[in-house]
Write an enzyme that holds these catalytic residues in place. Structure first.
Site, mmCIF file in Angstrom:
data_model
loop_
_atom_site.group_PDB
_atom_site.id
_atom_site.type_symbol
_atom_site.label_atom_id
_atom_site.label_comp_id
_atom_site.label_asym_id
_atom_site.label_seq_id
_atom_site.Cartn_x
_atom_site.Cartn_y
_atom_site.Cartn_z
ATOM 1 N N LYS A 36 -15.802 -4.620 2.989
ATOM 2 C CA LYS A 36 -14.436 -4.100 3.173
ATOM 3 C C LYS A 36 -13.704 -4.078 1.825
ATOM 4 O O LYS A 36 -14.183 -4.667 0.853
ATOM 5 C CB LYS A 36 -13.688 -4.986 4.179
ATOM 6 C CG LYS A 36 -13.387 -6.396 3.673
ATOM 7 C CD LYS A 36 -12.851 -7.290 4.773
ATOM 8 C CE LYS A 36 -12.540 -8.679 4.228
ATOM 9 N NZ LYS A 36 -12.325 -9.650 5.318
ATOM 10 N N TYR A 258 9.500 -5.152 -21.145
ATOM 11 C CA TYR A 258 10.655 -4.987 -20.256
ATOM 12 C C TYR A 258 11.394 -6.296 -20.073
ATOM 13 O O TYR A 258 10.785 -7.358 -19.972
ATOM 14 C CB TYR A 258 10.201 -4.505 -18.882
ATOM 15 C CG TYR A 258 9.804 -3.060 -18.852
ATOM 16 C CD1 TYR A 258 10.761 -2.057 -19.005
ATOM 17 C CD2 TYR A 258 8.475 -2.692 -18.665
ATOM 18 C CE1 TYR A 258 10.402 -0.724 -18.985
ATOM 19 C CE2 TYR A 258 8.101 -1.362 -18.643
ATOM 20 C CZ TYR A 258 9.067 -0.378 -18.802
ATOM 21 O OH TYR A 258 8.697 0.931 -18.775
HETATM 22 C C1 LIG Z 1 -13.324 -10.723 5.228
HETATM 23 C C2 LIG Z 1 -14.024 -11.285 6.373
HETATM 24 C C3 LIG Z 1 -15.155 -12.092 6.207
HETATM 25 C C4 LIG Z 1 -15.683 -12.511 4.845
HETATM 26 O O1 LIG Z 1 -14.999 -13.623 4.360
HETATM 27 P P1 LIG Z 1 -15.423 -14.263 2.937
HETATM 28 O O2 LIG Z 1 -14.561 -15.448 2.832
HETATM 29 O O3 LIG Z 1 -15.141 -13.242 1.904
HETATM 30 O O4 LIG Z 1 -16.863 -14.573 3.031
HETATM 31 C C5 LIG Z 1 -15.823 -12.503 7.344
HETATM 32 N N1 LIG Z 1 -15.388 -12.172 8.571
HETATM 33 C C6 LIG Z 1 -14.285 -11.426 8.774
HETATM 34 C C7 LIG Z 1 -13.859 -11.092 10.145
HETATM 35 C C8 LIG Z 1 -13.568 -10.959 7.678
HETATM 36 O O5 LIG Z 1 -12.471 -10.205 7.879
#
Ligand SMILES: *Cc1c(COP(=O)(O)O)cnc(C)c1O
Length: 401
Positions: A36, A258
């Site tokens: 993701k 800035y």
């Molecule tokens: C993002 C996510 C993970 C992965 O988590 P990490 O800490 O990056 O390993 C696992 N399960 C779900 C549902 C997630 O949204």
């Protein structure tokens, strides 16, 4: 628009090795690699392809769109979409053979209707909210939901059931969530319902609680070397680079940036680096959440005023750590190179310390895999146009920059 003077260098061999190391550690448990958020900034397609090649059984994404993107690029492996879908997205979930997360009957009904129309079965994982307070059916309704789906929705196949931990580093909270999940599974099994894929662990939980691996683990951070591990040999696969585009001398007492938040305390040689908060540098040190965080932020800025700065306020030039001065601009930052001014040139490569998940799409990603180098833009693989060599030939500091 590609920022051609800045890029992310991603070693897919390192990602592949991390995945193989994780696989060795989890043994027969299946591995879902989370891609993701553009694979946590590393580029969703190259990472997904590499993950599959390296033995990932499943891929995980947040949105339907990310799932479709993977399918359109030819990824054939199962893809679990973590977010629940809107009813109008149900058809696409089926068209692209994506695995849906369900925790409401609206979604179940929409998926069932779409599946019936296509003479297919919608593959779903039921998510249980054991304490996170986001997606998931509450524990007291979980058993009944599974029973109702199985008895009333012929075109739904429940392949999996899962929950997500809110604080995997906290043993008590995590144990509590895990026990709630287990009790639901036990109730289901005692009623004759068998769920093939039960999964609860993210990276930290996979490392901390081997007894919770169940049928599959969902790993993001660890694949990207973003999660510390004492026992596994996990490497950081990515570095972020930019180039000095201007050097100049400022007199003592000159403001930088800035808000005139920084004033030089000595004659200062500055390097301008075309990498700002639009590209992914943090404007503030972090996003404050509540009064305590605001206080911490305040003290960090106070310390910065005395020249004591955190790692994200530093860049590395020719192996030397240099401070970023003043407020970071949208597409630039100003670096103090006074101490290395005799050995710094326009065109020198700068290693930037930014949060990878926040990196802009505008940065080119350069990939290394099995001795080959390639790049990818948002829409297509292209021949690398990014010059990753140091072309530091130009004159040093000038006072008329
Ligand atoms: C993002 C996510 C993970 C992965 O988590 P990490 O800490 O990056 O390993 C696992 N399960 C779900 C549902 C997630 O949204």
């Amino acid at each position: 628009m590609i920022n051609a003077a800045s890029w992310v260098d991603i070693d897919l061999d390192a990602i592949s090795n991390n995945i193989k190391t994780i696989k060795e550690y989890i043994g027969n448990t299946r591995l879902l690699v989370v891609v993701k958020a553009n694979a946590y900034g590393h580029g969703i397609y190259p990472v997904a392809a590499c993950a599959v090649e390296s033995g990932a059984d499943f891929l995980g994404v947040s949105s339907l769109e990310e799932g479709i993107f993977l399918r359109q690029r030819g990824i054939k492996e199962p893809v679990l979409v973590f977010n629940t879908v809107l009813p109008e997205q149900a058809e696409d979930m089926l068209n692209y053979d994506l695995t849906a997360t369900v925790c409401s009957f609206d979604a179940v009904q929409a998926l069932n209707d779409a599946a019936m129309k296509m003479n297919k079965k919608a593959v779903v994982h039921v998510k249980v909210d054991t304490g996170f307070g986001r997606f998931g059916v509450l524990p007291e309704h979980a058993v009944e939901m599974v029973r109702l789906i199985i008895t009333n929705f012929e075109n739904i196949y429940i392949e999996g059931m899962y929950t997500h931990f809110s604080s995997a580093m906290n043993k008590n909270i995590t144990r509590k969530q895990f026990n709630v999940f287990l009790s639901i599974i036990e109730q289901l099994e005692s009623q004759g319902y068998k769920i093939p894929l039960k999964h609860v662990c993210n990276s930290a939980a996979t490392l901390n609680y081997p007894d919770m691996h169940l049928d599959m683990v969902r790993i993001g951070n660890l694949v990207y070397g973003l999660c510390p591990s004492k026992n596994l040999k996990i490497n950081n696969p990515a570095k972020i680079y930019s180039k000095i585009i201007l050097l100049k001398k400022l007199p003592k007492g000159h403001y930088v940036g800035y808000g005139s938040r920084f004033k030089t305390k000595r004659p200062t040689t500055i390097a301008i680096v075309p990498f700002g908060y639009y590209d992914g540098l943090e404007l503030l040190i972090f996003q404050p959440n509540g009064i305590w965080d605001s206080l911490k932020n305040f003290f960090k800025q106070l310390l910065a005023g005395f020249g004591i700065v955190s790692a994200t306020r530093k860049v590395k030039i020719n192996g030397i750590q240099c401070n970023i001065l003043g407020k970071i601009s949208m597409q630039n930052c100003v670096v103090d190179v006074t101490d290395i001014k005799d050995n710094v040139f326009v065109g020198d490569i700068v290693e930037v310390n930014a949060r990878r998940i926040n990196l802009s799409h505008s940065l080119s990603r350069i990939y290394r895999r099995a001795g080959q180098v390639f790049s990818e833009t948002d829409t297509a693989f292209t021949v690398s146009k990014v010059d990753t060599s140091s072309n530091a030939k130009q004159r040093r500091e000038t006072s008329i920059g």
